[in-house]
Design a protein around this motif. Structure first.
Motif: not given
Length: 192
Positions: A59-65, A75-83, A120-126
């Motif tokens: 699952v991927s999406a653009p992020v802004s921060g 801006t960047d992107g996040v990609e997670i592997f959902l299981t 996504v919450g777990l994949a993004l950096p604090l």
């Protein structure tokens, strides 16, 4: 919501699903997130298992921060592997877990939103950074060091020496030169 009826309940049967959905709300953390309305790309596999439907895939999406060092937006992107396992109602998994600990198949549909939000919450950096080598801000004046240049500096007297400088009548401000020091202390320096 994904329809799982076409997968069936026979363990091992599967179906590939590709969806691009818009984020219904902001997903992420205070300083970095997937914005509301952003496209979320899902390339998933739904597989029937004995206890429910196993959903896997990227699952991927653009992020802004906002950079935690220089405070600039990026801006960047996040990609997670959902299981994620979605348990059938009245299955052993559903019966032996507390409410909210497992996702449930409801009317042959699975709601992916809570699973994606959690992942996504777990994949993004604090403490997100605009780049790995972001130098941040100057601790004295607050200018971004990335644009300040290598010559940027501040001549500041260590506050621990300020009392000694005042005792000998030395000007603790930057730019004090040797002649001023000799005149104010009444001493002469010998050249060696």
């Amino acid at each position: 919501m994904l329809d799982t009826a076409s997968v069936g309940r026979r363990p091992g049967s599967m179906r590939a699903v590709h969806r691009v959905v818009t984020a219904p709300r902001r997903i992420g953390l205070d300083m970095i997130a997937v914005d509301e309305g952003a496209d979320v790309d899902m390339d998933l596999r739904l597989e029937a298992v004995s206890e429910g439907v196993l959903v896997t895939g990227p699952v991927s999406a653009p992020v802004s921060g906002e950079c935690s060092r220089c405070l600039e937006p990026f801006t960047d992107g996040v990609e997670i592997f959902l299981t994620e396992l979605f348990a059938y109602p009245d299955s052993t998994t559903e019966a032996t877990t507390d409410e909210g600990e497992v996702y449930i198949v409801e009317d042959d549909h699975v709601d992916l939103e809570p699973a994606v939000v959690d992942a996504v919450g777990l994949a993004l950096p604090l403490q997100p950074l605009c780049s790995e080598n972001c130098p941040g801000l100057c601790s004295e004046c607050g200018i971004r060091l990335a644009i300040a240049g290598s010559e940027h500096s501040h001549d500041i007297l260590d506050p621990r020496w300020a009392g000694l400088a005042a005792k000998f009548g030395m000007d603790p401000s930057p730019g004090t030169n040797r002649e001023n020091t000799e005149a104010s202390t009444g001493t002469e320096f010998e050249e060696k």
